[in-house]
Motif scaffolding. Structure first.
Motif, PDB file in Angstrom:
ATOM      1  N   ASP A   1      61.228  -7.678 -19.060  1.00 38.32           N
ATOM      2  CA  ASP A   1      59.788  -7.825 -19.219  1.00 38.32           C
ATOM      3  C   ASP A   1      59.306  -9.093 -18.524  1.00 38.32           C
ATOM      4  OD1 ASP A   1      57.194  -8.025 -20.021  1.00 38.32           O
ATOM      5  OD2 ASP A   1      57.588  -7.331 -22.069  1.00 38.32           O
TER       6      ASP A   1
ATOM      7  N   THR B   1      71.523 -12.285 -30.681  1.00 38.48           N
ATOM      8  CA  THR B   1      70.270 -11.739 -31.208  1.00 38.48           C
ATOM      9  C   THR B   1      69.140 -12.188 -30.298  1.00 38.48           C
ATOM     10  OG1 THR B   1      71.121 -11.858 -33.461  1.00 38.48           O
ATOM     11  CG2 THR B   1      68.740 -11.620 -33.201  1.00 38.48           C
TER      12      THR B   1
ATOM     13  N   LYS C   1      67.508 -15.723 -29.822  1.00 37.80           N
ATOM     14  CA  LYS C   1      66.557 -16.258 -30.799  1.00 37.80           C
ATOM     15  C   LYS C   1      67.051 -17.612 -31.291  1.00 37.80           C
ATOM     16  CE  LYS C   1      64.301 -14.865 -35.113  1.00 37.80           C
ATOM     17  NZ  LYS C   1      64.260 -13.826 -36.176  1.00 37.80           N
TER      18      LYS C   1
ATOM     19  N   GLU D   1      63.198  -3.043 -24.279  1.00 36.26           N
ATOM     20  CA  GLU D   1      62.414  -1.803 -24.226  1.00 36.26           C
ATOM     21  C   GLU D   1      62.672  -1.031 -22.936  1.00 36.26           C
ATOM     22  OE1 GLU D   1      58.389  -2.937 -24.773  1.00 36.26           O
ATOM     23  OE2 GLU D   1      58.674  -3.666 -26.821  1.00 36.26           O
TER      24      GLU D   1
ATOM     25  N   HIS E   1      66.909  -6.002 -31.962  1.00 33.95           N
ATOM     26  CA  HIS E   1      67.059  -7.308 -31.318  1.00 33.95           C
ATOM     27  C   HIS E   1      68.518  -7.609 -30.977  1.00 33.95           C
ATOM     28  CE1 HIS E   1      62.875  -8.679 -32.146  1.00 33.95           C
ATOM     29  NE2 HIS E   1      62.968  -7.810 -33.144  1.00 33.95           N
TER      30      HIS E   1
ATOM     31  N   GLU F   1      65.318 -12.707 -28.732  1.00 36.12           N
ATOM     32  CA  GLU F   1      64.019 -13.141 -29.259  1.00 36.12           C
ATOM     33  C   GLU F   1      63.130 -11.912 -29.485  1.00 36.12           C
ATOM     34  OE1 GLU F   1      61.828 -15.923 -30.880  1.00 36.12           O
ATOM     35  OE2 GLU F   1      63.478 -16.639 -29.638  1.00 36.12           O
ATOM     36  N   GLU F   2      63.205 -10.949 -28.551  1.00 39.50           N
ATOM     37  CA  GLU F   2      62.468  -9.699 -28.677  1.00 39.50           C
ATOM     38  C   GLU F   2      63.398  -8.546 -28.308  1.00 39.50           C
ATOM     39  OE1 GLU F   2      58.519  -9.480 -27.076  1.00 39.50           O
ATOM     40  OE2 GLU F   2      58.385 -11.668 -26.942  1.00 39.50           O
ATOM     41  N   SER F   3      63.058  -7.330 -28.775  1.00 43.59           N
ATOM     42  CA  SER F   3      63.909  -6.166 -28.516  1.00 43.59           C
ATOM     43  C   SER F   3      63.793  -5.734 -27.060  1.00 43.59           C
ATOM     44  CB  SER F   3      63.522  -5.003 -29.431  1.00 43.59           C
ATOM     45  OG  SER F   3      62.186  -4.620 -29.200  1.00 43.59           O
TER      46      SER F   3
ATOM     47  N   ARG G   1      57.679 -11.820 -20.690  1.00 42.92           N
ATOM     48  CA  ARG G   1      58.570 -12.608 -21.542  1.00 42.92           C
ATOM     49  C   ARG G   1      59.373 -13.606 -20.718  1.00 42.92           C
ATOM     50  NH1 ARG G   1      60.130  -7.675 -24.382  1.00 42.92           N
ATOM     51  NH2 ARG G   1      62.124  -7.732 -23.301  1.00 42.92           N
TER      52      ARG G   1
ATOM     53  N   TYR H   1      68.195 -16.189 -23.639  1.00 39.10           N
ATOM     54  CA  TYR H   1      67.368 -15.165 -24.280  1.00 39.10           C
ATOM     55  C   TYR H   1      67.596 -15.029 -25.783  1.00 39.10           C
ATOM     56  CZ  TYR H   1      66.412 -13.734 -19.485  1.00 39.10           C
ATOM     57  OH  TYR H   1      66.022 -13.723 -18.169  1.00 39.10           O
TER      58      TYR H   1
END
Length: 453
Positions: free
Chosen positions: A407, A387, A364, A393, A442, A389-391, A410, A362
């Protein structure tokens, strides 16, 4: 267990007060009846005294007789006095008597049959004055409130009042019980959001509070079960997809490898790809097997002193090539070469593998994965930061739930069962340790705290 039984205390107190009131009013009624000037015993006593007085001082010729008998009337409970001769002519009477001639038989009849609010009293005597015989009649029309019925009412009144009070109190409690019963029926019809609103400090109030709490807990459990059922369905879909895809590829590669016209180099390439797919299937099956054992409670740990740095170095070495292929750098922040911790290395290694595997999946691209170990006096604290790729949520605690994969949009292209973090947390819990996640934008950081002893 309820220690202060307030309803029982209230009822006991009410019964004690009731008995006290009944006894008190009974004594008051008895005392009042004894002191009642119009009771029969008292009137007989007064009549006898009037007779004695007249026997000693009566003189038919005395002009002051009228005043004398009026004074006797006032002194002795307002008893009416009649003195008549043998011809039934009234010779002397008090002001309450209107007749001039008396018919004793008629008077006795009237006395015996007097109706209304009167209870008559009458007594007859003989007086002798100067050789003449006179008849003395002493009587009184008593009010019926001096009768036995009035005494009974004085005793019954407090009993009735007490019964009314007890009825009102019990009626209120019965209403509360009916309200609670209706509430339970409402909740049993799957309306677990319904709440009892009973502001009472007694057992019914406690019962309402506990029913509300039970309903709330039951709703949470049902919601969790529904979520679990949903997640299980998602797991089956994910596992089916994750197994079917490499299995289909594996079969395809093996079919191609059977082709006799292929060069040896090409066959070796297809065999290598087939092994990769088979390894992926093996990992998925192993995760399901580990999950099954952890859920059933069959896993036991055998702690021995292990150098946790050495275990981390081994894991980093195994995953360094995978990190390199994903354009990631693994940065070791710790300086120690040895931190001895009592753990079961055979299963703890799975935690480090899961966390590092997730970080590589996962992270980045072209970022770094930081690993650190803090040598505390009583604990070994391992941190892994990367870090994303996406935050994230969602609540970070949800990531430890079984079958959770964040998610879906994703993670459709990322293989996995959603069991890795759940397995990791279960293993850390078995060691009496703690694991939690901190996210900020992130940034994704995992903390593992393991007791050394």
């Amino acid at each position: 267990m309820i220690k202060n039984r307030k309803i029982a205390t209230k009822l006991l107190t009410l019964n004690i007060i009731s008995v006290f009131i009944i006894i008190l009013f009974t004594f008051i009624g008895i005392d009042t009846s004894l002191k009642d000037r119009d009771n029969t015993e008292n009137l007989i006593l007064c009549a006898d005294r009037i007779y004695v007085e007249l026997s000693e001082h009566f003189n038919i010729e005395n002009t002051n007789n009228k005043n004398y008998i009026e004074s006797l009337k006032k002194e002795y409970n307002n008893l009416e006095i009649i003195i008549y001769d043998k011809n039934e002519n009234i010779r002397l009477k008090t002001d309450g008597v209107d007749e001039a001639k008396i018919d004793l038989n008629q008077m006795q009849y009237i006395m015996r049959n007097k109706n209304g609010d009167f209870n008559p009293f009458m007594k007859e005597y003989k007086l002798i004055d100067n050789g003449q015989t006179f008849e003395l009649v002493i009587f009184k029309y008593r009010s019926s409130n001096s009768t036995v019925e009035s005494y009974i009412m004085r005793i019954l009144f407090p009993i009735i009042i007490v019964l009314i009070i007890e009825y009102l109190i019990i009626r209120r409690k019965v209403k509360q019980l009916i309200y609670i019963t209706d509430g339970i029926i409402t909740m049993s019809n799957e309306n677990l959001e319904y709440r009892l609103e009973l502001n009472s400090n007694d057992e019914f109030g406690i019962l309402s509070h506990e029913i509300n709490k039970m309903s709330s807990n039951l709703k949470i459990k049902i919601d969790n079960e529904r979520n679990m059922y949903k997640l299980k369905n998602e797991l089956i879909a994910n596992i089916s997809h994750d197994l079917r895809t490499p299995l289909t590829s594996l079969i395809g590669y093996m079919e191609i490898a059977k082709n006799l016209d292929l060069k040896l180099e090409e066959k070796n390439d297809y065999i290598k790809k087939s092994l990769e797919k088979a390894e992926r299937i093996k990992i998925l099956i192993c995760e399901l097997f580990e999950y099954s054992k952890l859920e059933s409670g069959e896993v036991t740990i055998n702690k021995i002193p292990i150098n946790i740095i050495e275990m981390l170095e081994q894991t980093i070495g195994e995953y360094s090539n995978l990190a390199y292929n994903n354009y990631l750098d693994i940065v070791k922040l710790y300086k120690e070469f040895e931190i001895i911790t009592n753990i079961d290395g055979n299963i703890m290694i799975r935690v480090f593998e899961n966390l590092l595997d997730n970080a590589i999946k996962y992270s980045k691209k072209n970022s770094k994965i930081y690993i650190d170990v803090i040598n505390d006096e009583n604990y070994s604290i391992i941190t892994l930061e990367n870090t994303m790729e996406e935050s994230i949520e969602c609540d970070s605690n949800m990531l430890f739930e079984r079958f959770y994969r964040g998610d879906k949009s994703r993670n459709q292209k990322i293989s996995g069962s959603g069991l890795g973090l759940f397995i990791s947390k279960s293993i850390v819990d078995l060691h009496g340790g703690e694991i939690h996640i901190e996210t900020e934008g992130h940034r994704f950081k995992v903390y593992i705290k393991l007791p050394k002893g």
